[in-house]
Design a protein around this motif. Structure first.
Motif, PDB file in Angstrom:
ATOM      1  N   UNK A  20      -1.924   1.338 -11.483  1.00  0.00           N
ATOM      2  CA  UNK A  20      -1.423   1.379 -10.109  1.00  0.00           C
ATOM      3  C   UNK A  20      -2.664   1.475  -9.230  1.00  0.00           C
ATOM      4  N   UNK A  21      -2.884   0.452  -8.442  1.00  0.00           N
ATOM      5  CA  UNK A  21      -4.123   0.327  -7.658  1.00  0.00           C
ATOM      6  C   UNK A  21      -3.810   0.691  -6.210  1.00  0.00           C
ATOM      7  N   UNK A  22      -4.276   1.869  -5.785  1.00  0.00           N
ATOM      8  CA  UNK A  22      -4.016   2.267  -4.390  1.00  0.00           C
ATOM      9  C   UNK A  22      -5.061   1.601  -3.503  1.00  0.00           C
ATOM     10  N   UNK A  23      -4.582   0.663  -2.683  1.00  0.00           N
ATOM     11  CA  UNK A  23      -5.527  -0.113  -1.880  1.00  0.00           C
ATOM     12  C   UNK A  23      -6.065   0.657  -0.687  1.00  0.00           C
ATOM     13  N   UNK A  63      -0.290   0.151  -4.894  1.00  0.00           N
ATOM     14  CA  UNK A  63       0.265   1.309  -4.180  1.00  0.00           C
ATOM     15  C   UNK A  63      -0.174   1.189  -2.734  1.00  0.00           C
ATOM     16  N   UNK A  64       0.806   1.079  -1.844  1.00  0.00           N
ATOM     17  CA  UNK A  64       0.513   1.080  -0.405  1.00  0.00           C
ATOM     18  C   UNK A  64       1.218   2.301   0.176  1.00  0.00           C
ATOM     19  N   UNK A  65       0.436   3.248   0.630  1.00  0.00           N
ATOM     20  CA  UNK A  65       1.012   4.505   1.108  1.00  0.00           C
ATOM     21  C   UNK A  65       1.859   4.297   2.360  1.00  0.00           C
ATOM     22  N   UNK A  66       2.973   4.995   2.395  1.00  0.00           N
ATOM     23  CA  UNK A  66       3.821   4.921   3.573  1.00  0.00           C
ATOM     24  C   UNK A  66       4.423   6.267   3.866  1.00  0.00           C
ATOM     25  N   UNK A 122       5.311   2.892  -3.494  1.00  0.00           N
ATOM     26  CA  UNK A 122       5.402   3.050  -2.035  1.00  0.00           C
ATOM     27  C   UNK A 122       4.873   4.397  -1.560  1.00  0.00           C
ATOM     28  N   UNK A 123       4.337   5.201  -2.476  1.00  0.00           N
ATOM     29  CA  UNK A 123       3.798   6.501  -2.072  1.00  0.00           C
ATOM     30  C   UNK A 123       4.920   7.443  -1.686  1.00  0.00           C
ATOM     31  N   UNK A 124       4.884   7.922  -0.454  1.00  0.00           N
ATOM     32  CA  UNK A 124       5.963   8.764   0.042  1.00  0.00           C
ATOM     33  C   UNK A 124       5.765  10.248  -0.175  1.00  0.00           C
ATOM     34  N   UNK A 125       4.588  10.664  -0.650  1.00  0.00           N
ATOM     35  CA  UNK A 125       4.358  12.091  -0.908  1.00  0.00           C
ATOM     36  C   UNK A 125       3.782  12.803   0.316  1.00  0.00           C
ATOM     37  N   UNK A 126       3.894  14.122   0.301  1.00  0.00           N
ATOM     38  CA  UNK A 126       3.213  15.007   1.261  1.00  0.00           C
ATOM     39  C   UNK A 126       3.353  14.515   2.700  1.00  0.00           C
TER      40      UNK A 126
END
Ligand SMILES: [Zn+2]
Length: 518
Positions: A20-23, A63-66, A122-126
């Motif tokens: 999982x590659x967090x860009x 992984x694209x944080x949202x 999609x992230x979604x944490x914290x």
């Protein structure tokens, strides 16, 4: 890019079959070019890497944080109207359609950069702060923040499905809204856990039809995993027919080097997941305090090992196998190398801080008072005892690393990083020991001590320079001038180069220099 390609080969060797590659801002997005940093990887380069990885049975998904963790987007003035709190770059407003326009564009670019891959994380944490803006507040007041958060999740999961991707989501916010989050980390009394869950589970269940069914809920826990709350969370997903996978960590948030035994921690959660019939394991590698990628490998390899065979090797057997595979059969005696180095770095982390450590520097330690010799040493007795032990251990580690460098058949760069870290971390212990000499009641010893302080300052400068040189072989040490600053509380966001790593030394050494000139 060469380092990424080499990393794929290394992952494949250990049968790690997905990344999982967090860009974040390190992809040169086409639909939203403002978001990509000046040194970002192009989408074509990323697609080529994805293809190379696939040929080696490693699937790279983005992984694209949202919702939260969105400073890399919301720091730009252009996107400021999408902030939930106008003063904070952290979180999107889930009720503003503009949020989805931006996220969906970034997702589409992320798909193009990883052609043929199955997932979108999609992230979604914290997330923290949703439900407070004029658009969200009425809704949050009526339906609750959990429902509001799930609204965002449904929207992004629908988009993933429409585009043929399986969404993955960090699960923490669900349990935070339900008031059971702390039971997953700390050792509560079983009775207390039961009480909290008796209250929390109905909250989780109250919105049962709103949890997306196509989503993988990623239960993340970076400690030894047998906390009652962590077990109950896995069971809750199962009971409710939601798919859960687990995420361990090759590194928590420590600067320089993992500062606890990650292999033990990773094995424990994977064993638990195996008992609970979980069929997906991810090992995270966080860079909040931006350690070098090489320092993650022991954890990543442990994750591959235990995920494929949870009941296989013991921790001791793993250590030997790891050394043999990574460096060669002549290197299997160095079984204490990693545990000794993580303890050493853990001492470095707090050695010069009166309170706190490098994550939250509250105060550096004081200096000897020539008018009251011996007092400083009494005050710092425990610290100084540890410094003596660390200085001795340092020499052992140095000799061992030199021997490994000589005997190893591969991965010498890893040993170079370890050596540079070892030489760097010990300067704190050395500084304490020469200051002890400056605290002597013997005038001659004191003056000799002050001379040695100068040597240790030079020793630090050399070690710091060397560390940066070794780092620089595989990473950028600083952002280019046109980079839009992305400040938040993570250590590595404090400055635009690596200088945040030595904030403590800069503070303390300045104090020492002034003191020497008095
Ligand atoms: Zn809002």
């Amino acid at each position: 890019m060469k380092y990424y390609y080499d990393s794929i080969d290394r992952l494949a060797r250990y049968k790690i079959n997905a990344v999982i590659f967090e860009f974040e801002d390190k992809l040169r997005y086409r639909r939203r070019p403002l978001v990509g940093a000046p040194q970002a990887i192009s989408m074509d380069e990323m697609a080529a890497l994805t293809q190379y990885a696939r040929e080696r049975h490693v699937e790279i998904s983005p992984l694209v944080q949202g919702l939260g963790h969105a400073t890399f987007i919301l720091k730009h003035e252009k996107y400021a109207p999408l902030r939930e709190d106008p003063e904070s770059r952290w979180a999107f407003c889930p009720c503003d359609e503009g949020t989805y326009e931006v996220l969906f564009d970034l997702y589409l670019d992320a798909f193009d950069a990883t052609p043929g891959s199955r997932y979108l994380h999609v992230g979604g944490d914290e997330v923290g702060e949703i439900g407070q803006c004029p658009r969200c507040k009425p809704r949050a007041d009526k339906e609750g923040k959990l429902a509001l958060n799930l609204y965002w999740l449904r929207r992004v999961c629908e988009f993933a499905q429409k585009n043929g991707r399986i969404p993955i989501f960090w699960d923490d916010m669900l349990f935070k809204y339900a008031g059971v989050w702390n039971t997953m980390w700390s050792d509560f009394e079983p009775k207390e856990v039961t009480q909290l869950w008796e209250k929390g589970e109905p909250i989780l269940d109250s919105v049962l039809e709103q949890y997306p069914k196509n989503c993988v809920y990623m239960r993340w826990n970076y400690t030894l995993a047998r906390q009652e709350g962590n077990i109950r969370a896995l069971e809750w997903f199962k009971k409710r027919g939601l798919k859960a996978w687990i995420a361990t960590a090759a590194q928590n948030v420590h600067p320089l080097f993992p500062q606890d035994d990650r292999v033990n921690i990773i094995q424990s959660f994977i064993n638990l997941a195996d008992e609970k019939d979980i069929d997906g394991m991810l090992c995270t590698a966080w860079d909040d305090s931006s350690p070098h990628m090489e320092t993650y490998w022991r954890g990543l390899i442990a994750s591959g090992e235990f995920s494929w065979n949870p009941g296989g090797r013991s921790l001791d057997e793993f250590e030997v196998a790891f050394l043999q595979r990574e460096f060669g059969p002549e290197c299997v005696d160095a079984t204490h190398l990693y545990s000794e180095l993580f303890q050493a770095v853990s001492f470095w982390n707090r050695a010069l801080c009166e309170k706190g450590n490098r994550r939250r520097i509250q105060e550096v330690i004081g200096l000897p008072d020539p008018g009251d010799p011996g007092e400083w040493s009494r005050k710092n007795e425990e610290r100084l005892e540890m410094a003596v032990a660390e200085a001795e251990k340092y020499l052992r580690l140095k000799a061992q690393l030199a021997e490994l460098m000589h005997k190893s058949r591969r991965n010498r760069y890893h040993l170079e990083i370890m050596s540079a870290i070892n030489d760097f971390q010990v300067t704190s212990a050395h500084m304490l020991l020469v200051l002890k000499e400056c605290d002597s009641s013997n005038e001659k010893k004191r003056s000799k001590g002050r001379e040695k302080v100068q040597y240790v300052l030079v020793e630090f400068d050399i070690a710091w320079k060397k560390l940066q040189e070794v780092y620089e072989k595989t990473r950028f040490l600083s952002y280019p001038e046109e980079y839009v600053q992305d400040r938040y509380f993570h250590m590595a966001s404090r400055t635009e180069d690596l200088s945040w790593m030595v904030e403590v030394e800069e503070q303390f050494h300045n104090k020492v220099r002034t003191w020497l000139n008095q």
